[in-house]
Motif scaffolding. Structure first.
Motif, mmCIF file in Angstrom:
data_model
loop_
_atom_site.group_PDB
_atom_site.id
_atom_site.type_symbol
_atom_site.label_atom_id
_atom_site.label_comp_id
_atom_site.label_asym_id
_atom_site.label_seq_id
_atom_site.Cartn_x
_atom_site.Cartn_y
_atom_site.Cartn_z
ATOM 1 N N ALA A 82 18.735 37.307 16.430
ATOM 2 C CA ALA A 82 20.112 36.877 16.711
ATOM 3 C C ALA A 82 21.097 37.958 16.310
ATOM 4 N N LEU A 83 22.070 38.184 17.185
ATOM 5 C CA LEU A 83 23.207 39.058 16.903
ATOM 6 C C LEU A 83 24.422 38.157 16.735
ATOM 7 N N LEU A 84 25.045 38.227 15.559
ATOM 8 C CA LEU A 84 26.202 37.396 15.251
ATOM 9 C C LEU A 84 27.452 38.274 15.206
ATOM 10 N N LEU A 85 28.441 37.934 16.018
ATOM 11 C CA LEU A 85 29.716 38.658 16.035
ATOM 12 C C LEU A 85 30.759 37.809 15.321
ATOM 13 N N GLU A 86 31.391 38.385 14.311
ATOM 14 C CA GLU A 86 32.397 37.651 13.532
ATOM 15 C C GLU A 86 33.539 38.587 13.156
ATOM 16 N N LYS A 87 34.745 38.198 13.504
ATOM 17 C CA LYS A 87 35.921 39.048 13.287
ATOM 18 C C LYS A 87 36.353 39.100 11.819
ATOM 19 N N ASP A 88 36.295 37.971 11.128
ATOM 20 C CA ASP A 88 36.764 37.891 9.754
ATOM 21 C C ASP A 88 35.799 38.614 8.807
ATOM 22 N N ARG A 89 36.317 39.574 8.058
ATOM 23 C CA ARG A 89 35.467 40.411 7.206
ATOM 24 C C ARG A 89 34.727 39.600 6.148
ATOM 25 N N GLN A 90 35.450 38.706 5.469
ATOM 26 C CA GLN A 90 34.828 37.901 4.414
ATOM 27 C C GLN A 90 33.743 36.987 4.979
ATOM 28 N N GLN A 91 34.035 36.383 6.121
ATOM 29 C CA GLN A 91 33.052 35.490 6.754
ATOM 30 C C GLN A 91 31.821 36.282 7.209
ATOM 31 N N ALA A 92 32.045 37.480 7.752
ATOM 32 C CA ALA A 92 30.924 38.321 8.186
ATOM 33 C C ALA A 92 30.045 38.714 7.001
#
Length: 195
Positions: A82-92
């Motif tokens: 799985a490749l997960l794309l997340e904009k929020d730095r803390q959440q990533a």
């Protein structure tokens, strides 16, 4: 002693659980972040019932990962990567830490999904989750980029979770609607790509 009605409850992160598979019952932390709206247990259960035989050994792309619940549910059910794309730095960072703890075969990219999807993809994905923040006009351009830039395998499954008023013209013409449900303000739909 009861608090006065005017006192605000402190913001604390919540949790959701992985429903099935090797990490069944595992709790996933959910940050109290603006626009973060994890897919509920009931909706995820319905989605993965629809996808029953279509998850194992599949390459998964989670375009707006948030809590990571969709990608992690797929990995728990034997998706291969799985490749997960997340904009929020803390959440990533939280997602990356969680994937490492679980030993998940996953990669987390801290990025703007629409920017990331503008590049050509050389290894297409079989199962794609699109669950953007509501009413920010992200769903339609995401769908178009996935199709135009080679992110989808020939017969990919695409899950789209949006506000219910989003018109279906937003999706490419070669995505065939397989299942859909409306729950309150939410519409969730599963498409099968026709090559």
């Amino acid at each position: 002693m009861r608090r006065p009605a005017t006192a605000k409850k402190p913001a604390t992160p919540g949790q959701i659980r992985i429903i099935s598979g090797r990490w069944r019952g595992r709790k996933i932390p959910v940050a109290d972040a603006e626009g973060l709206r994890p897919t509920t247990d009931r909706v995820r259960e319905t989605l993965f019932n629809w996808l029953m035989q279509e998850v194992a050994e599949r390459r998964v792309l989670d375009c707006f990962s948030g809590s990571g619940a969709l990608a992690l549910e797929a990995l728990s059910r034997e998706a291969s990567f799985a490749l997960l794309l997340e904009k929020d730095r803390q959440q990533a960072q939280q997602l990356n830490s969680l994937c490492q703890t679980l030993g998940a075969n996953a990669e987390v990219q801290q990025t703007d999904a629409l920017h990331y999807l503008q590049q050509r993809c050389s290894h297409p994905f079989d199962l794609v989750f699109i669950d953007p923040p509501f009413r920010q006009q992200l769903a339609e351009p995401c769908c178009q980029l996935l199709e135009q830039q080679g992110w989808l395998s020939a017969d990919a499954w695409i899950y789209l979770e949006t506000e219910k008023e989003l018109p279906l013209q937003a999706v490419p013409a070669n995505w065939q609607l397989y299942r859909e449900k409306i729950a309150g303000q939410l519409a969730y739909r599963l498409f099968r790509r026709q090559a």
